[in-house]
Design a protein around this motif. Structure first.
Motif, short mmCIF file in Angstrom:
data_model
loop_
_atom_site.label_atom_id
_atom_site.label_comp_id
_atom_site.label_asym_id
_atom_site.label_seq_id
_atom_site.Cartn_x
_atom_site.Cartn_y
_atom_site.Cartn_z
N ASP A 1 43.15 4.13 53.56
CA ASP A 1 43.19 2.87 55.04
C ASP A 1 41.99 2.72 53.70
N LYS A 2 41.77 1.49 54.84
CA LYS A 2 40.83 0.64 53.71
C LYS A 2 39.13 1.45 54.09
N LEU A 3 38.14 0.52 53.61
CA LEU A 3 36.92 1.52 53.67
C LEU A 3 36.34 1.08 55.03
N PRO A 4 36.04 2.37 56.24
CA PRO A 4 35.23 2.19 57.45
C PRO A 4 34.70 1.24 57.95
N ALA A 5 34.11 0.48 57.03
CA ALA A 5 33.36 -0.62 57.77
C ALA A 5 34.56 -1.87 57.76
N GLN A 6 35.62 -1.43 56.52
CA GLN A 6 36.82 -3.00 57.54
C GLN A 6 37.85 -2.16 57.82
N ALA A 7 37.92 -0.85 58.33
CA ALA A 7 39.36 -0.42 59.51
C ALA A 7 37.69 -0.33 60.68
N ASP A 8 36.94 -0.67 60.75
CA ASP A 8 35.91 -0.49 61.72
C ASP A 8 36.72 -2.01 62.81
N ALA A 9 36.35 -3.29 61.61
CA ALA A 9 36.44 -4.01 61.70
C ALA A 9 38.11 -4.62 62.26
N GLY A 10 38.83 -4.24 62.01
CA GLY A 10 39.98 -4.11 62.36
C GLY A 10 41.41 -4.26 61.62
N GLU A 11 41.28 -4.43 59.97
CA GLU A 11 41.74 -4.70 58.77
C GLU A 11 42.46 -3.62 59.02
N LEU A 12 44.11 -3.82 58.06
CA LEU A 12 44.95 -2.49 58.51
C LEU A 12 45.67 -2.26 57.39
N ILE A 13 45.76 -1.06 57.02
CA ILE A 13 46.60 -0.98 55.37
C ILE A 13 48.36 -2.00 55.94
N THR A 14 48.68 -2.14 53.97
CA THR A 14 49.83 -3.18 54.38
C THR A 14 50.61 -2.75 53.17
N VAL A 15 51.68 -3.42 53.24
CA VAL A 15 52.86 -2.57 52.23
C VAL A 15 52.68 -3.03 51.53
N GLY B 1 39.56 0.40 46.04
CA GLY B 1 37.98 0.08 47.38
C GLY B 1 38.67 0.74 48.35
N TYR B 2 39.66 1.65 48.18
CA TYR B 2 40.29 2.15 49.30
C TYR B 2 39.39 3.02 50.21
N GLU B 3 39.76 3.83 51.46
CA GLU B 3 39.57 6.16 51.19
C GLU B 3 40.41 6.10 51.25
N LEU B 4 40.31 7.36 50.31
CA LEU B 4 41.21 8.28 50.27
C LEU B 4 41.31 9.55 51.63
N LEU C 1 43.50 12.13 65.75
CA LEU C 1 43.39 11.27 66.88
C LEU C 1 44.02 11.16 67.73
N VAL C 2 44.11 11.26 68.79
CA VAL C 2 44.56 11.09 69.88
C VAL C 2 45.38 9.27 69.60
N PRO C 3 46.34 8.51 69.86
CA PRO C 3 46.92 7.21 68.95
C PRO C 3 46.35 6.19 70.14
N ALA C 4 45.87 5.45 69.99
CA ALA C 4 44.86 4.45 70.49
C ALA C 4 45.19 3.12 69.92
N PHE C 5 44.83 2.06 70.41
CA PHE C 5 45.50 0.73 70.21
C PHE C 5 43.63 0.02 69.90
N SER C 6 43.21 1.12 69.56
CA SER C 6 41.52 0.66 69.05
C SER C 6 41.18 2.10 68.22
N PHE C 7 40.37 1.53 66.87
CA PHE C 7 39.03 2.61 66.63
C PHE C 7 38.19 2.28 66.79
N LYS C 8 38.04 1.54 67.78
CA LYS C 8 36.52 0.92 68.42
C LYS C 8 35.82 2.17 69.10
N GLY C 9 36.43 2.60 70.12
CA GLY C 9 35.96 2.90 71.26
C GLY C 9 35.40 4.30 71.05
N ARG C 10 33.80 4.11 71.08
CA ARG C 10 32.77 5.51 70.89
C ARG C 10 32.10 5.56 72.02
N GLY C 11 32.89 4.99 72.91
CA GLY C 11 31.69 5.95 74.41
C GLY C 11 31.54 6.72 74.92
#
Length: 207
Positions: free
Chosen positions: A34-48, A15-18, A152-162
């Motif tokens: 990484d988490k699947l796109p929908a999960q990652a875009d919702a703010g879920e992060l990969i943990t240890v 259930g992860y994205e390669l 990606l240029v490091p940012a605090f959120s991946f949600k911004g798509r403006g």
């Protein structure tokens, strides 16, 4: 079954994205998930725990399939996540990225700007980078086979798509580009080397 297929099947099966996988000459097998796109875009992060879970499963699968490796390293993609395929580019359109071209254009290979689709181009291989060279906004059109690396240029959120829309330009036409002093890129989220003979997990984005 190749080792790449074994890794991808195992990662997606859990259930992860390669994001990326590579095998070095020294026997290091590095897997980035990484988490699947929908999960990652919702703010879920990969943990240890995610990395440890996948490490155990990969160790089992690789042993059963008879694939040799010296060390296995599983990690999250970090804030400067690599873009490896057309799906990655489509997902992060509108965000700022760094790209390195295989061959220099106008005397340089490295550019930073906002990623967008190339107007009028067919398929998913043609893209555009819109950036400011210090005097005016420019557009660099490119195809994926011209890119050595993109992140990606490091940012605090991946949600911004403006992002501002790219200026109209004929397909394949590049802007007039002036070189500028390169800005050192921070390698956020990059895993550290493990001791020889040890597998390594590295999870959890620090934001």
């Amino acid at each position: 079954m190749s080792w790449q297929t074994a890794v991808e099947t195992t990662v997606t099966g859990l259930g992860y994205e390669l994001v990326d996988c590579e095998r070095s000459a020294g026997g290091l097998l590095r897997v980035t998930i990484d988490k699947l796109p929908a999960q990652a875009d919702a703010g879920e992060l990969i943990t240890v725990d995610d990395c440890e879970k996948l490490t155990r499963q990969l160790q089992y699968v690789l042993e059963v399939e008879g694939f040799d490796y010296a060390r296995l390293e599983v990690s999250s993609p970090g804030l400067d996540r690599p873009l490896r395929n057309a799906a990655h580019y489509a997902r992060f359109a509108g965000q700022e990225i760094d790209i390195t071209l295989k061959l220099p254009f106008q005397g340089r290979k490295k550019y930073r700007g906002v990623l967008g689709a190339q107007p009028g181009a067919e398929g998913d291989q043609a893209w555009r980078l819109v950036f400011d060279d210090g005097t005016a906004e420019q557009a660099l059109d490119f195809t994926l086979d011209e890119v050595r690396e993109a992140r990606l240029v490091p940012a605090f959120s991946f949600k911004g798509r403006g992002g501002e829309p790219a200026p109209d330009r004929k397909p394949g036409q590049r802007g007039v580009i002036k070189p500028k002093k390169a800005v050192p890129k921070k390698q956020a989220g990059e895993p550290t080397e493990a001791a020889p003979g040890q597998d390594k997990v590295d999870g959890g984005l620090k934001q």
